[in-house]
Structure formats: structure tokens, C-alpha cells
Design a protein around this motif. Structure first.
Motif, PDB file in Angstrom:
ATOM      1  N   MET A  29       0.829  -1.200   0.000  1.00 35.07           N
ATOM      2  CA  MET A  29       0.000   0.000   0.000  1.00 35.07           C
ATOM      3  C   MET A  29       0.859   1.243   0.000  1.00 35.07           C
ATOM      4  O   MET A  29       1.950   1.264   0.568  1.00 35.07           O
ATOM      5  N   ASP A  30       0.334   2.275  -0.589  1.00 32.13           N
ATOM      6  CA  ASP A  30       0.870   3.609  -0.475  1.00 32.13           C
ATOM      7  C   ASP A  30       0.914   3.959   1.022  1.00 32.13           C
ATOM      8  O   ASP A  30       0.024   3.567   1.765  1.00 32.13           O
ATOM      9  N   LYS A  31       1.947   4.703   1.473  1.00 35.16           N
ATOM     10  CA  LYS A  31       2.063   4.944   2.917  1.00 35.16           C
ATOM     11  C   LYS A  31       0.887   5.742   3.478  1.00 35.16           C
ATOM     12  O   LYS A  31       0.489   5.537   4.632  1.00 35.16           O
ATOM     13  N   LEU A  32       0.295   6.644   2.665  1.00 32.45           N
ATOM     14  CA  LEU A  32      -0.864   7.392   3.170  1.00 32.45           C
ATOM     15  C   LEU A  32      -2.069   6.458   3.338  1.00 32.45           C
ATOM     16  O   LEU A  32      -2.811   6.553   4.310  1.00 32.45           O
ATOM     17  N   ALA A  33      -2.234   5.525   2.398  1.00 30.10           N
ATOM     18  CA  ALA A  33      -3.338   4.565   2.520  1.00 30.10           C
ATOM     19  C   ALA A  33      -3.115   3.680   3.747  1.00 30.10           C
ATOM     20  O   ALA A  33      -4.062   3.382   4.491  1.00 30.10           O
ATOM     21  N   LEU A  34      -1.878   3.284   3.991  1.00 32.48           N
ATOM     22  CA  LEU A  34      -1.591   2.469   5.179  1.00 32.48           C
ATOM     23  C   LEU A  34      -1.860   3.286   6.447  1.00 32.48           C
ATOM     24  O   LEU A  34      -2.428   2.776   7.417  1.00 32.48           O
ATOM     25  N   ALA A  35      -1.491   4.559   6.401  1.00 35.82           N
ATOM     26  CA  ALA A  35      -1.738   5.427   7.561  1.00 35.82           C
ATOM     27  C   ALA A  35      -3.235   5.441   7.884  1.00 35.82           C
ATOM     28  O   ALA A  35      -3.638   5.282   9.042  1.00 35.82           O
ATOM     29  N   HIS A  36      -4.070   5.587   6.857  1.00 32.46           N
ATOM     30  CA  HIS A  36      -5.523   5.595   7.093  1.00 32.46           C
ATOM     31  C   HIS A  36      -5.996   4.244   7.618  1.00 32.46           C
ATOM     32  O   HIS A  36      -6.873   4.174   8.476  1.00 32.46           O
ATOM     33  N   THR A  37      -5.419   3.184   7.096  1.00 30.86           N
ATOM     34  CA  THR A  37      -5.822   1.841   7.533  1.00 30.86           C
ATOM     35  C   THR A  37      -5.495   1.654   9.015  1.00 30.86           C
ATOM     36  O   THR A  37      -6.285   1.082   9.771  1.00 30.86           O
ATOM     37  N   ILE A  38      -4.347   2.154   9.440  1.00 31.78           N
ATOM     38  CA  ILE A  38      -3.970   2.059  10.852  1.00 31.78           C
ATOM     39  C   ILE A  38      -4.947   2.909  11.681  1.00 31.78           C
ATOM     40  O   ILE A  38      -5.472   2.464  12.714  1.00 31.78           O
ATOM     41  N   LEU A  39      -5.216   4.115  11.197  1.00 27.30           N
ATOM     42  CA  LEU A  39      -6.088   5.017  11.963  1.00 27.30           C
ATOM     43  C   LEU A  39      -7.528   4.515  12.009  1.00 27.30           C
ATOM     44  O   LEU A  39      -8.269   4.841  12.937  1.00 27.30           O
ATOM     45  N   ASN A  40      -7.931   3.705  11.012  1.00 23.77           N
ATOM     46  CA  ASN A  40      -9.281   3.106  11.061  1.00 23.77           C
ATOM     47  C   ASN A  40      -9.462   2.299  12.337  1.00 23.77           C
ATOM     48  O   ASN A  40     -10.581   2.129  12.825  1.00 23.77           O
TER      49      ASN A  40
END
Ligand code: CTP
Length: 408
Positions: free
Chosen positions: A379-390
Motif C-alpha cells: 500500500m501507499d504509505k498514506l493509505a496504510l496510515a488511514h488503515t492504521i487510523l481506522n
């Protein structure tokens, strides 16, 4: 729920354009401000007048139209949208976006916007199954685009299979889910650490590591976008601070330790993505070390383990750690999540291509203290960031999620 939301719909050329008309009507009824963009092919199926009447607004068809007031139309549409929805999305528009082509109004708005984008593919089953189309879909998923998958059934061309535009209810659910999530961290205070630390050896030399800070900056950016108050404690990196984030620059692990502890009692969530040096030179020479013998020994002493300390003293705070591993990823990660008393550990094997230091993507596993393990795709790091924050709102409720659906 959609009142006051600016939703921009890109309608591309397929028979399902007629269903998009109903979708626009439903969205307008639920209070959204809906703006419709149409490609030339879409206009072969339905005229702009239909969408203009249903949305109550002008329909955008021309990349080079100059609206009154001199605004640049595609930039204006991109910047003022809370959500861009492509429905129906043909294989052609999907291919263009996946390849970074922006040669008409819709592809240009998609490229220029930073809001979430939902793609609702609709096409003939063979086109949908085509390996190039599937590759493009996978690559867009990896970049954090959202999808509502097409349904299965009889297609307008007479064929049977997957390719029908998804049910409008599913599309509405997705829109509501994404827009409701948008500010789901409002009211929370999030502390993020990022980058390497730098441990001086003498006035001209130091020990450091390969961390670029990209992952931590992406988490800080995503948390701020989702409404959190964000403080970013950053080692030295070459990155622009995300908008709306307070940045505290530090150099050494000891400085990071002090900065983190000073603010810990007033935050709700800590995401510790910094690559903190485990050891530092026992004494930093005050003068440049001259070369003498064939070898040089520098004695190192242990730095504080910041996250482990937070794990010992935490009260209400939720702790997210990162683990960069080169072997036994899951075993090491499971040990760390309990040893440091974390709610979540994001583990990645930094030896994999597309993962780890300096890259724009990551391949991570989310490891929870109750033994749950979620393997994420590249994943793109921003997409991963959102996934973590979910996970944050769920973990704060003390709830357990059985699955996350980060990308579709
Ligand atoms: N960490 C920290 N302070 C340290 C070292 C690490 O707060 N002195 C944090 C990192 O920011 C990361 C997590 O602990 O969130 C795990 O870091 P990692 O380097 O993978 O683990 P270590 O505990 O240092 O173990 P090892 O290096 O032996 O794998």
C-alpha cells in the motif's frame, strides 16, 4: 448525513449511465451538493440536461471551459469536493487513472484532488476480467482508491457475469461510510513520532539509520485530515510538515524521549513510527576524533526504550508501535506487542521490495495483543496510515474488529 457535503460525480460512457441519474437524484435528496461531470461518451447515452435537472446544478463537460470569475475549473472542482465518485467507471477511465493520464475533465479532476475517490466499475464481463483491467484495479486499490465492486448478473450486452454497476444502495452505503469516517478523530489528540534519531560521535560525525520519516509524516497527515489535533515529534528528515500539524524537531533519542514524555499525559493516542536508535555513543567527543590506529572502538550505551516506557506508565492512552524486521516478522512482532504493552503493532519486513525505509509504499501486518493478525497488501504509505487510523476508534471503544476493509 450528507447535508453540506460536496460530492462530485464523474459519469463515463457505459449503458449504466442511466443508473447514475438515479444515484444523483438520491444524493440530492439526501442533502448533498452534487456536481456532475460527463465524458463525451457518457453524453452519447444521456444528455447533460438529465443530470442538470436532477442535481439542480450545471453539468461540467469541458476541461477548458473558463467559468465566470476566472477560476480554473478542474482545480476548483478538485479542491472543493469532499468526495469524488466515478459511476459508472469504464475500463478506459480506470486505465487512464492507473497510468496517470489526465487528458479530459474527469481524469484531470481525479489527478488534482486530495479527497477520497470511489470508483464504481461497470463494463462487459470479459472486459472486467481482462488481465490489464484487473492489474489496473489492483494498482489503484494499492494506492488507496475506494471501490464498489460491480455486481453479477445479466449484462446489457446480453452476456452473463460480473460487470453490472453495483446496486445503488451499496454505493450510497460506501459514500456514507467514507464521509462519516472523514472526521472520525475529531476531538482526539494524537502524538506521532517519525524519522531517525541522530546520535553524535563527535562534532562532525553521528550514528543514525535509514528512516526517511515518510510513514510517520503520512500518519500525522492522515490523523490531522481526520480531525485530530496532531503533534509530530520528528527526527531530522527531508519532508514538508503536513498542514495543520505541530512539529517538534528533535535530534537524539534522548531529546525524543523528553519531548514525548512532556506531552504524553495530554494525548489520547501515540503512534510511534520513529526509528529510535537503541544505542548511543557513551560519550560524544568534544573535538573531532583524529585517526590513529587500524581500528577504532566506540563504546555505546543503551538509549531509553521510549515506547516500552509509555507502555508501563500509560493510563487512558492508546499505543501503536512499529516494528521493522528482517526475519521472523510475526514472531518478533507478537513478542513486541506484549512486551511493550501496545494496543497495536504495525510490523513490516524491510527486506521486501516495496516495503520499509525510503519507499513510498509499505507491506505491513497489523498485530494485536489478542493474537489477531491482519496481513495487508502493498500500500501507499498514506493509505496504510488511514488503515492504521481506522483501528483507533474501534480500539478506543475497547471493541474488537474481526476484519478491516481498507481499500475496497
Ligand atoms: N522504540 C522506542 N524506543 C527505542 C527503540 C524503539 O520507542 N529506543 C519504538 C519504535 O519507535 C517502534 C517500536 O519501539 O515503534 C519497535 O521498534 P524496533 O526497533 O522494531 O524494536 P526494538 O524494541 O528496538 O527491538 P529490536 O531493535 O531488538 O528489534
Amino acid at each position: 448525513m450528507l447535508t453540506g457535503k460536496n460530492i462530485t460525480i464523474g459519469v463515463t460512457g457505459g449503458i449504466a449511465v442511466y443508473k447514475a441519474a438515479q444515484l444523483v437524484s438520491n444524493l440530492a435528496v439526501s442533502g448533498a451538493a452534487v456536481r456532475v461531470m460527463m465524458t463525451e461518451s457518457a453524453r452519447e447515452f444521456v444528455t447533460p440536461l438529465t443530470f442538470q435537472t436532477l442535481s439542480g446544478r450545471q453539468v461540467y463537460t469541458d476541461l477548458f471551459a473558463r467559468p465566470a470569475g476566472g477560476a480554473v475549473q478542474h482545480i476548483d472542482l478538485a479542491a472543493s469536493s469532499d468526495l469524488v465518485l466515478l459511476a459508472p467507471a469504464t475500463a478506459n477511465i480506470i486505465g487512464k487513472i492507473a497510468c496517470g493520464i489526465a487528458d479530459d475533465l474527469i481524469s484531470t479532476v481525479v489527478m488534482a484532488t486530495s479527497c477520497p475517490i470511489i470508483i464504481c466499475p461497470a463494463m462487459n464481463v470479459n472486459m472486467y476480467n481482462n488481465r490489464v483491467v484487473q492489474r489496473n484495479l489492483a494498482s489503484l486499490r494499492g494506492l488507496g482508491y475506494h471501490f464498489v465492486e460491480p455486481g453479477v448478473g445479466r449484462l446489457a450486452c446480453g452476456a452473463e457475469g460480473r460487470g453490472r454497476l453495483a446496486d445503488l444502495e451499496l454505493i450510497m452505503d460506501k459514500i456514507n461510510f467514507i464521509l462519516a469516517n472523514e472526521k472520525d478523530l475529531q476531538g482526539l489528540s494524537v502524538m506521532v513520532t517519525a524519522g531517525p534519531t541522530v546520535e553524535p560521535v563527535d562534532p562532525v560525525r553521528y550514528l543514525t539509520n535509514r528512516s526517511s520519516g515518510k510513514m510517520g509524516y503520512a500518519v500525522a497527515d492522515a490523523a490531522a485530515r481526520r480531525g485530530a489535533r496532531v503533534v509530530l515529534i520528528s527526527g531530522p528528515v527531508e519532508l514538508k510538515p503536513p498542514a495543520g500539524v505541530e512539529v517538534i524537531p528533535v535530534q537524539t533519542a534522548a531529546e525524543m524521549h523528553a519531548a514525548v514524555l512532556e506531552r504524553f499525559s495530554s494525548v489520547d493516542v501515540v503512534v510511534m513510527s520513529a526509528a529510535v536508535a537503541d544505542y548511543r555513543p557513551k560519550t560524544a567527543a568534544t573535538q573531532k576524533i583524529k585517526k590513529h590506529g587500524e581500528t577504532l572502538t566506540i563504546e555505546l550505551e543503551k538509549n531509553p526504550d521510549i515506547l516500552a516506557e509509555l507502555g508501563r506508565i500509560k493510563k487512558h492512552q492508546l499505543l501503536v508501535g512499529f516494528a521493522a524486521e528482517t526475519e521472523d516478522l510475526v514472531k518478533n512482532a507478537q513478542k513486541k506487542v506484549s512486551a511493550k504493552n501496545l494496543e497495536l503493532l504495525v510490523a513490516n519486513d524491510v527486506t521486501l521490495p516495496g516495503a520499509g525505509f525510503g519507499t513510498d509504499t509499505n507491506i505491513a501486518k497489523l498485530v494485536f495483543p489478542d493474537g489477531r493478525l491482519i496481513s495487508l497488501p502493498k500500500m501507499d504509505k498514506l493509505a496504510l496510515a488511514h488503515t492504521i487510523l481506522n483501528e483507533v476508534p474501534v480500539l478506543r471503544r475497547g471493541g474488537k474488529v474481526n476484519h478491516i476493509v481498507p481499500l475496497s
